[in-house]
Design a protein around this motif. Structure first.
Motif, PDB file in Angstrom:
ATOM      1  N   VAL A  66      47.915  50.251  37.500  1.00  0.00           N
ATOM      2  CA  VAL A  66      46.802  49.322  37.666  1.00  0.00           C
ATOM      3  C   VAL A  66      45.432  49.999  37.547  1.00  0.00           C
ATOM      4  O   VAL A  66      45.226  51.087  38.065  1.00  0.00           O
ATOM      5  N   ASN A  67      44.514  49.305  36.864  1.00  0.00           N
ATOM      6  CA  ASN A  67      43.091  49.656  36.904  1.00  0.00           C
ATOM      7  C   ASN A  67      42.414  48.592  37.772  1.00  0.00           C
ATOM      8  O   ASN A  67      42.144  47.487  37.313  1.00  0.00           O
ATOM      9  N   GLU A  68      42.108  48.958  39.006  1.00  0.00           N
ATOM     10  CA  GLU A  68      41.631  47.924  39.933  1.00  0.00           C
ATOM     11  C   GLU A  68      40.246  47.387  39.607  1.00  0.00           C
ATOM     12  O   GLU A  68      39.864  46.332  40.118  1.00  0.00           O
ATOM     13  N   SER A  69      39.484  48.070  38.777  1.00  0.00           N
ATOM     14  CA  SER A  69      38.166  47.515  38.381  1.00  0.00           C
ATOM     15  C   SER A  69      38.359  46.140  37.755  1.00  0.00           C
ATOM     16  O   SER A  69      37.481  45.283  37.821  1.00  0.00           O
ATOM     17  N   LYS A  70      39.537  45.917  37.173  1.00  0.00           N
ATOM     18  CA  LYS A  70      39.812  44.633  36.511  1.00  0.00           C
ATOM     19  C   LYS A  70      40.062  43.492  37.488  1.00  0.00           C
ATOM     20  O   LYS A  70      40.190  42.346  37.079  1.00  0.00           O
ATOM     21  N   LEU A  71      40.180  43.841  38.780  1.00  0.00           N
ATOM     22  CA  LEU A  71      40.447  42.804  39.779  1.00  0.00           C
ATOM     23  C   LEU A  71      39.152  42.166  40.278  1.00  0.00           C
ATOM     24  O   LEU A  71      39.190  41.199  41.028  1.00  0.00           O
ATOM     25  N   TYR A  72      38.021  42.750  39.865  1.00  0.00           N
ATOM     26  CA  TYR A  72      36.745  42.317  40.439  1.00  0.00           C
ATOM     27  C   TYR A  72      35.960  41.399  39.518  1.00  0.00           C
ATOM     28  O   TYR A  72      35.960  41.555  38.306  1.00  0.00           O
ATOM     29  N   ASP A  75      31.568  42.323  41.958  1.00  0.00           N
ATOM     30  CA  ASP A  75      31.777  43.005  43.243  1.00  0.00           C
ATOM     31  C   ASP A  75      32.743  42.306  44.203  1.00  0.00           C
ATOM     32  O   ASP A  75      32.934  42.764  45.311  1.00  0.00           O
ATOM     33  N   GLU A  76      33.288  41.184  43.814  1.00  0.00           N
ATOM     34  CA  GLU A  76      34.241  40.510  44.706  1.00  0.00           C
ATOM     35  C   GLU A  76      35.634  40.530  44.089  1.00  0.00           C
ATOM     36  O   GLU A  76      35.793  40.307  42.886  1.00  0.00           O
ATOM     37  N   VAL A  77      36.645  40.766  44.949  1.00  0.00           N
ATOM     38  CA  VAL A  77      38.011  40.752  44.435  1.00  0.00           C
ATOM     39  C   VAL A  77      38.380  39.322  44.054  1.00  0.00           C
ATOM     40  O   VAL A  77      38.192  38.389  44.835  1.00  0.00           O
ATOM     41  N   ASP A  78      38.876  39.160  42.844  1.00  0.00           N
ATOM     42  CA  ASP A  78      39.272  37.849  42.324  1.00  0.00           C
ATOM     43  C   ASP A  78      40.744  37.617  42.691  1.00  0.00           C
ATOM     44  O   ASP A  78      41.633  38.303  42.189  1.00  0.00           O
ATOM     45  N   SER A  79      40.969  36.648  43.552  1.00  0.00           N
ATOM     46  CA  SER A  79      42.336  36.453  44.064  1.00  0.00           C
ATOM     47  C   SER A  79      43.309  36.062  42.949  1.00  0.00           C
ATOM     48  O   SER A  79      44.509  36.356  43.035  1.00  0.00           O
ATOM     49  N   ALA A  80      42.804  35.430  41.906  1.00  0.00           N
ATOM     50  CA  ALA A  80      43.685  35.050  40.789  1.00  0.00           C
ATOM     51  C   ALA A  80      44.225  36.297  40.079  1.00  0.00           C
ATOM     52  O   ALA A  80      45.393  36.330  39.664  1.00  0.00           O
ATOM     53  N   LYS A  81      43.384  37.316  39.990  1.00  0.00           N
ATOM     54  CA  LYS A  81      43.824  38.569  39.342  1.00  0.00           C
ATOM     55  C   LYS A  81      44.826  39.296  40.245  1.00  0.00           C
ATOM     56  O   LYS A  81      45.808  39.866  39.771  1.00  0.00           O
ATOM     57  N   VAL A  82      44.544  39.262  41.552  1.00  0.00           N
ATOM     58  CA  VAL A  82      45.459  39.896  42.503  1.00  0.00           C
ATOM     59  C   VAL A  82      46.827  39.214  42.456  1.00  0.00           C
ATOM     60  O   VAL A  82      47.866  39.868  42.570  1.00  0.00           O
ATOM     61  N   LYS A  83      46.809  37.894  42.259  1.00  0.00           N
ATOM     62  CA  LYS A  83      48.063  37.114  42.132  1.00  0.00           C
ATOM     63  C   LYS A  83      48.970  37.702  41.037  1.00  0.00           C
ATOM     64  O   LYS A  83      50.202  37.730  41.175  1.00  0.00           O
ATOM     65  N   LEU A  84      48.346  38.154  39.952  1.00  0.00           N
ATOM     66  CA  LEU A  84      49.128  38.719  38.844  1.00  0.00           C
ATOM     67  C   LEU A  84      49.884  39.965  39.311  1.00  0.00           C
ATOM     68  O   LEU A  84      51.054  40.161  38.971  1.00  0.00           O
ATOM     69  N   LEU A  85      49.207  40.778  40.112  1.00  0.00           N
ATOM     70  CA  LEU A  85      49.879  41.972  40.651  1.00  0.00           C
ATOM     71  C   LEU A  85      50.987  41.567  41.618  1.00  0.00           C
ATOM     72  O   LEU A  85      52.062  42.174  41.643  1.00  0.00           O
ATOM     73  N   GLU A  86      50.696  40.526  42.387  1.00  0.00           N
ATOM     74  CA  GLU A  86      51.708  40.058  43.347  1.00  0.00           C
ATOM     75  C   GLU A  86      52.963  39.583  42.630  1.00  0.00           C
ATOM     76  O   GLU A  86      54.067  39.723  43.145  1.00  0.00           O
ATOM     77  N   MET A  87      52.783  39.023  41.433  1.00  0.00           N
ATOM     78  CA  MET A  87      53.957  38.585  40.665  1.00  0.00           C
ATOM     79  C   MET A  87      54.874  39.760  40.351  1.00  0.00           C
ATOM     80  O   MET A  87      56.102  39.630  40.385  1.00  0.00           O
ATOM     81  N   TRP A  88      54.278  40.888  40.025  1.00  0.00           N
ATOM     82  CA  TRP A  88      55.082  42.093  39.775  1.00  0.00           C
ATOM     83  C   TRP A  88      55.899  42.437  41.028  1.00  0.00           C
ATOM     84  O   TRP A  88      57.110  42.657  40.953  1.00  0.00           O
ATOM     85  N   LEU A  89      55.198  42.495  42.150  1.00  0.00           N
ATOM     86  CA  LEU A  89      55.839  42.927  43.393  1.00  0.00           C
ATOM     87  C   LEU A  89      56.891  41.922  43.867  1.00  0.00           C
ATOM     88  O   LEU A  89      58.001  42.311  44.248  1.00  0.00           O
TER      89      LEU A  89
END
Ligand SMILES: [Zn+2]
Length: 310
Positions: A66-72, A75-89
């Motif tokens: 993961v490149n976490e800069s892509k989650l922002y 300056d705010e974490v985008d929950s939709a992007k985090v959801k994509l990571l959660e799908m992996w997990l």
């Protein structure tokens, strides 16, 4: 007599598959996705879903870096992007650290790079813990490990201190150039061209597999457990199933990141450094001072792909 037969059968079944077994770990970089300018959640979702479906279908214990800069977003974490990571997990796949913003370690000081490593674990590490998955692997952006012994050693120490294990790549390739071409064809809605690129990609990747198998034979007298690097893009969303089919046809069984590192080949020392981002097989070969002919025959990305990519 019967016992001798059983014994013979047992010896055969134990020995033959082992001698022929090929293994490969599939690693996917630049998560959550490489969008090439398409900032549309459904598009990102489709890529992620499709990759995960292929992992499920072919029993690939994949890991995503993961490149976490892509989650922002501002300056705010985008929950939709985090959801994509959660799908992996959620689906049983592992995440690793590929730094926050994908900097080139050969171009910046140690402190700047290692700050980016630590900044890059904030979301994924916590998330992995929540889903009961391990979080311990590090993949260097551009496969740049340090262009001198000192620059490389300081990073090795840093990663060890912070509990990371380095994830080398053996089957290095230019899937990202094919992916950019594929994406351009996609934006032009040119299905025929997409197909042509996809087919060229499979052919190229088949040749790359054979090339690194041969390199491995030359260096280790056997085909070591291979580590493939690909990226989380539309091309692989559409073609990873075909690619996995090719690997299966060639006798590969898919293994996890921690399993692949059990192969002692991965403990081969790297003793020579340069301004390169290359397969570890090539690094080990350079460290052993092989001749130039060792590197001959490396399949090139076709010009027509490069032209469409630009
Ligand atoms: Zn990367």
């Amino acid at each position: 007599m019967k016992y001798i037969f059983t014994l013979l059968l047992l010896i055969l079944t134990i020995q033959i598959p082992r001698a022929q077994e090929k293994t490969m770990c599939i690693t996917v970089d630049d998560l959550p996705v490489v969008p090439y300018g398409i900032d549309d959640h459904d598009f990102h979702l489709e890529i992620t879903k499709s990759l995960i479906n292929t992992f499920d279908q072919f029993e690939i214990p994949a890991i995503g870096y993961v490149n976490e800069s892509k989650l922002y977003n501002n300056d705010e974490v985008d929950s939709a992007k985090v959801k994509l990571l959660e799908m992996w997990l959620q689906n049983g796949y592992e995440l690793g650290n590929h730094t926050f913003s994908h900097k080139n370690y050969h171009q910046i000081p140690f402190e700047e790079f290692t700050d980016d490593v630590l900044k890059g674990e904030k979301v994924s590490k916590k998330l992995s813990k929540e889903y009961g998955r391990s979080y311990q692997f590090f993949r260097h952006p551009y496969l740049r490990i340090g262009n001198s012994q000192a620059h490389a050693d300081s990073l090795v120490d840093f990663l060890q201190t912070h509990g990371y294990r380095v994830a080398p790549v053996t089957i290095d390739n230019e899937d990202y150039i094919f992916a950019k071409a594929y994406h351009n064809a996609f934006k032009q809605d040119d299905g025929e061209l997409m197909k042509k690129i996809g087919e060229a990609y499979i052919e190229y990747m088949t040749q790359k597999m054979k090339f690194y198998e041969a390199s491995s034979e030359k260096l280790f007298d056997r085909n070591i457990a291979q580590t493939l690097l690909i990226h989380a893009n539309l091309l692989n969303a559409h073609y990873l199933d075909d690619l996995a089919g090719v690997y299966k046809q060639h006798g590969y069984r898919f293994i996890s990141q921690s399993e692949v590192l059990e192969d002692p080949a991965y403990r081969t020392p790297v003793t020579r450094y340069g301004n390169w981002g290359i397969s570890w097989i090539d690094r080990w070969a350079i460290s052993r001072k092989v001749g130039r002919e060792f590197f001959e025959g490396d399949p090139a990305t076709p010009d027509f792909i490069r032209n469409i990519a630009n």
